[in-house]
Design an enzyme around this catalytic site. Structure first.
Site, PDB file in Angstrom:
ATOM      1  N   ARG A  90       0.735  -1.118   0.070  1.00 37.97           N
ATOM      2  CA  ARG A  90      -0.091   0.024  -0.044  1.00 37.97           C
ATOM      3  C   ARG A  90       0.901   1.374  -0.012  1.00 37.97           C
ATOM      4  NH1 ARG A  90      -2.081  -3.503  -1.389  1.00 37.97           N
ATOM      5  NH2 ARG A  90      -3.920  -4.734  -0.763  1.00 37.97           N
ATOM      6  N   SER A 148     -11.389  -0.135   2.347  1.00 40.48           N
ATOM      7  CA  SER A 148     -10.488  -0.601   3.392  1.00 40.48           C
ATOM      8  C   SER A 148      -9.963   0.671   4.310  1.00 40.48           C
ATOM      9  CB  SER A 148      -9.494  -1.582   3.115  1.00 40.48           C
ATOM     10  OG  SER A 148     -10.082  -2.779   2.516  1.00 40.48           O
ATOM     11  N   GLU A 158      -5.286   3.228   6.287  1.00 38.90           N
ATOM     12  CA  GLU A 158      -5.209   3.043   4.579  1.00 38.90           C
ATOM     13  C   GLU A 158      -5.599   4.041   3.970  1.00 38.90           C
ATOM     14  OE1 GLU A 158      -6.395  -0.174   1.284  1.00 38.90           O
ATOM     15  OE2 GLU A 158      -5.270  -0.979   2.943  1.00 38.90           O
TER      16      GLU A 158
END
Length: 309
Positions: A178, A227, A297
């Site tokens: 990520r 998410s 995130e």
């Protein structure tokens, strides 16, 4: 913390463009959460050249923030100072090649997957399960269903804060979980993803499985941002959140999804402060229960509302 002080009259000295410039533009309507204050200036460039020239002429002390589909973003209630660059139509082109796809940063991930499938190319099916657009996917090395951008990225074209346009090989971006190491202030404008010829029925079946899985396990019809937290190494964020008793937790107008507790939901009247505050409450409870520090995130940008605690 905002960037260095900006000259007071910078808005009156903006470069001429072929795209569109707006002032005090509400950002709530363009984010998936449907919350957030205004952009001091919103620039929708016509194409890469328009963006390049604008950035080259823009005073270097003016902060610039790019957004695309805004599917993984909380814009705080006080809005965003400086220029928000929103990549739209001029950056949504998709070119199918024999062994991959070249697409603009505003092309939706799911649309890229559909173009690949229609051309009989496999390897990009996972994109059908990722909300948002390609620019954001590259910038955060997005992934789902066993694959991520670094598995398929050949190169990305990036416009620097000074307006320079350069092509970076995937290896230059140091893609990790990520995260991508973009040049400071750089904006992804185009990328190439490699794929390979596949069997049409198998490609269609894989994409159908991904769509069905998302529908069954995620609140895809809610006002959400995907998410919320990264998965800790060797574990799942949703499991830790559930263990900490946060499934269904409500804070103001925001709620932890009952369906998938790594998703936060705007119940209808939430503020950005409600959503971010709920996320911080979840982080605290997980830390107290398990000792694990969840990492956001979802990107959180902008200023809190004036007068907010």
């Amino acid at each position: 913390m905002m960037a260095a002080p900006v000259m007071a009259d910078w808005r009156a000295a903006l470069p001429e463009v072929r795209g569109r410039i707006g002032f005090d533009v509400p950002l709530g309507p363009v984010t998936w959460f449907r919350v957030g204050g205004p952009a001091e200036v919103m620039f929708r460039p016509a194409d890469i050249e328009d963006l390049s020239r604008f950035l080259a002429a823009l005073a270097p002390e003016v902060p610039v923030l790019p957004i695309g589909a805004a599917s993984n973003l909380i814009v705080r209630d006080g809005g965003i100072a400086g220029v928000v660059v929103r990549l739209v139509r001029g950056f949504a082109d998709i070119e199918v090649q024999p062994d991959g796809i070249v697409a603009g940063a505003a092309a939706l991930d799911a649309t890229i997957a559909e173009h690949a499938a229609a051309a009989g190319l496999t390897g990009l099916e996972f994109l059908s399960g990722i909300p948002g657009s390609l620019g954001g996917a590259v910038a955060m090395n997005a992934g789902a269903y066993g694959a991520e951008i670094r598995d398929v990225l050949d190169w990305a074209e990036i416009v620097g804060r000074d307006g320079t346009v350069a092509r970076y090989a995937a290896g230059d971006l140091a893609l990790t979980y990520r995260h991508a190491r973009l040049p400071e202030g750089g904006i992804v404008v185009r990328a190439r993803l490699h794929a390979r010829p596949g069997e049409a029925a198998a490609i269609a079946a894989r994409m159908a499985d991904i769509r069905a899985s998302r529908e069954a396990t995620q609140p895809v019809r809610a006002r959400t941002g995907g998410s919320t937290f990264r998965n800790p190494e060797g574990d799942k964020a949703w499991r830790l959140i559930d263990e900490a008793g946060c499934r269904g937790l409500i804070h103001g107008g925001a709620q932890v999804s009952e369906k998938h507790c790594n998703f936060l939901i705007n119940l209808g009247e939430a503020t950005a402060a409600d959503i971010e505050g709920l996320g911080e409450t979840v982080r605290r409870r997980v830390r107290e229960r398990t000792g694990v520090e969840l990492i956001w995130e979802i990107r959180r940008v902008g200023l809190p509302c004036r007068g907010a605690a």
